[in-house]
Design an enzyme around this catalytic site. Structure first.
Site, PDB file in Angstrom:
ATOM      1  N   LYS A 171       0.831  -0.749   0.404  1.00  6.12           N
ATOM      2  CA  LYS A 171      -0.424  -0.119  -0.111  1.00  6.12           C
ATOM      3  C   LYS A 171       0.821   1.662  -0.076  1.00  6.12           C
ATOM      4  O   LYS A 171       2.446   1.790   0.277  1.00  6.12           O
ATOM      5  CB  LYS A 171      -0.799  -0.150   1.155  1.00  6.12           C
ATOM      6  CG  LYS A 171      -1.502   1.245   1.329  1.00  6.12           C
ATOM      7  CD  LYS A 171      -2.794   1.278   2.260  1.00  6.12           C
ATOM      8  CE  LYS A 171      -3.420   1.939   2.692  1.00  6.12           C
ATOM      9  NZ  LYS A 171      -3.284   3.554   3.299  1.00  6.12           N
ATOM     10  N   SER A 193      -1.851   4.852  -4.025  1.00  4.98           N
ATOM     11  CA  SER A 193      -2.932   5.938  -3.027  1.00  4.98           C
ATOM     12  C   SER A 193      -1.648   6.765  -2.232  1.00  4.98           C
ATOM     13  O   SER A 193       0.004   6.210  -2.119  1.00  4.98           O
ATOM     14  CB  SER A 193      -2.703   5.133  -1.259  1.00  4.98           C
ATOM     15  OG  SER A 193      -3.229   5.292  -0.511  1.00  4.98           O
ATOM     16  N   HIS A 195      -2.044   8.273   1.094  1.00  4.37           N
ATOM     17  CA  HIS A 195      -2.446   8.357   2.559  1.00  4.37           C
ATOM     18  C   HIS A 195      -3.485   9.115   2.757  1.00  4.37           C
ATOM     19  O   HIS A 195      -2.829  10.133   3.550  1.00  4.37           O
ATOM     20  CB  HIS A 195      -1.862   7.786   3.051  1.00  4.37           C
ATOM     21  CG  HIS A 195      -2.064   6.960   4.584  1.00  4.37           C
ATOM     22  ND1 HIS A 195      -1.406   5.719   4.970  1.00  4.37           N
ATOM     23  CD2 HIS A 195      -2.166   7.527   5.433  1.00  4.37           C
ATOM     24  CE1 HIS A 195      -2.242   5.780   6.237  1.00  4.37           C
ATOM     25  NE2 HIS A 195      -2.024   6.640   6.223  1.00  4.37           N
ATOM     26  N   ARG A 198      -0.823  12.595   2.506  1.00  5.57           N
ATOM     27  CA  ARG A 198       0.717  12.806   3.447  1.00  5.57           C
ATOM     28  C   ARG A 198       1.475  13.337   2.677  1.00  5.57           C
ATOM     29  O   ARG A 198       2.335  14.125   3.382  1.00  5.57           O
ATOM     30  CB  ARG A 198       0.681  11.307   4.242  1.00  5.57           C
ATOM     31  CG  ARG A 198      -0.028  10.571   5.172  1.00  5.57           C
ATOM     32  CD  ARG A 198       0.921   9.354   5.664  1.00  5.57           C
ATOM     33  NE  ARG A 198       1.493  10.004   6.438  1.00  5.57           N
ATOM     34  CZ  ARG A 198       2.719   9.932   6.992  1.00  5.57           C
ATOM     35  NH1 ARG A 198       3.679   9.183   5.628  1.00  5.57           N
ATOM     36  NH2 ARG A 198       3.246  10.066   8.080  1.00  5.57           N
ATOM     37  N   ASP A 226      -7.016   3.984  -3.850  1.00  2.14           N
ATOM     38  CA  ASP A 226      -7.762   4.293  -2.832  1.00  2.14           C
ATOM     39  C   ASP A 226      -7.437   6.218  -2.525  1.00  2.14           C
ATOM     40  O   ASP A 226      -6.859   5.984  -3.650  1.00  2.14           O
ATOM     41  CB  ASP A 226      -7.833   3.771  -1.621  1.00  2.14           C
ATOM     42  CG  ASP A 226      -6.617   4.258  -0.860  1.00  2.14           C
ATOM     43  OD1 ASP A 226      -5.726   5.088  -1.230  1.00  2.14           O
ATOM     44  OD2 ASP A 226      -5.957   3.710   0.630  1.00  2.14           O
TER      45      ASP A 226
END
Length: 297
Positions: A171, A193, A195, A198, A226
């Site tokens: 991930k 992703s 996240h 970030r 995502d």
């Protein structure tokens, strides 16, 4: 990390997703089927749960939020994800019966990584993986809930892949270079992703999908995306641009907090219904048929 400007990665991601339009194609179309095969198992749709961590009980209910959405995933027949937690919490998630991928943090303590991987395997997890987008923090290496993280090399990832019989997920992939290294290390899936922003000015995951799909061509590595996925249209766009599936994220929190398992099920079924509608309106009978022919950016 506190970035709330117009240029923040989440805002950039939302604007990019909204710039992707869908061309209608109705004649000779049929009602679409959202079922998928993913790593050898059948699922009801290409919609997955996020790898949440540290969700306590909402509104005094018996189960934690982590367990509530896992129960929903089991009832919906979709792939479930779990994030940073200790083994006792993962045991409770496994008890729900949901087919779950445990995403382990890149701990500096490699023994902890291997212990959590082994525990997940023994508990009947569908897969295990690592959250590489939490390696670095503002002061160097990240510290999450008191746990120091460590740089992950290709050799380290390969050693984790080889330490388990389960499919390994990575991930935090956001470009072709990391995707190719994941494939070379033996990973079975990558999660595209940033996240939830970030990295400042991060490339939107959907923008990165075509180059990642190209880099993984012929490897058999599955692609999940995502960040900002909140509707059937978002899932459709992700698949059209190269993903095999998409994970909802913070969009799932309000119904989870308010109504627990029932709220999550209602929300995800709504995502599925919109995906089916758009597939039908663009001439795609199955998820595997979807390509970028009805996408305009």
């Amino acid at each position: 990390m506190g970035y709330n400007r117009v240029s923040d990665a989440n805002e950039i991601t939302a604007r990019y997703m909204d710039s992707i339009l869908i061309k209608q194609r109705l004649i000779d179309s049929v009602v679409a089927d959202t079922k998928i095969d993913f790593l050898g198992q059948a699922f009801s749709m290409p919609v997955m749960t996020p790898a949440f961590s540290h969700l306590d009980r909402f509104a005094g209910r018996e189960l934690t939020g982590l367990e509530e959405y896992s129960v929903a995933a089991e009832k919906l027949g979709i792939l479930n994800f779990a994030g940073m937690m200790e083994n006792d919490m993962f045991a409770r998630i496994a008890k729900t019966g949901a087919r779950t991928v445990r995403i382990v943090k890149p701990y500096a303590d490699a023994d902890k990584v291997r212990d959590q991987m082994k525990f997940a395997e023994d508990a009947g997890a569908f897969g295990i993986g690592m959250d590489i987008d939490h390696v670095f923090g503002p002061e160097g290496l990240d510290v999450v809930v008191g746990e120091r993280m460590a740089v992950q090399t290709s050799d380290m990832l390969r050693s984790y892949v080889e330490a388990t019989e389960l499919p390994f997920f990575v991930k935090g992939v956001l470009g072709a270079e990391d995707a190719a290294k994941c494939a070379a290390a033996g990973a079975k899936a990558v999660i595209v992703s940033h996240h939830h922003g970030r990295l400042p000015y991060a490339v939107p995951p959907l923008m990165a999908l075509p180059e990642i799909k190209s880099a993984l061509k012929g490897t058999g590595v599955k692609i999940i995306v995502d960040c900002g996925i909140a509707s059937g249209a978002d899932v459709y766009k992700a698949i059209a641009l190269g993903a095999d599936a998409a994970a909802v994220g913070r969009s799932m929190l309000p119904p989870l907090e308010k109504d627990g398992t029932d709220g999550v099920m209602k929300f995800i079924r709504g995502v599925q219904s919109e995906l089916r509608f758009i597939m039908s309106c663009t001439g795609f009978r199955t998820v595997a048929d979807i390509d970028d022919s009805c996408i305009r950016i």
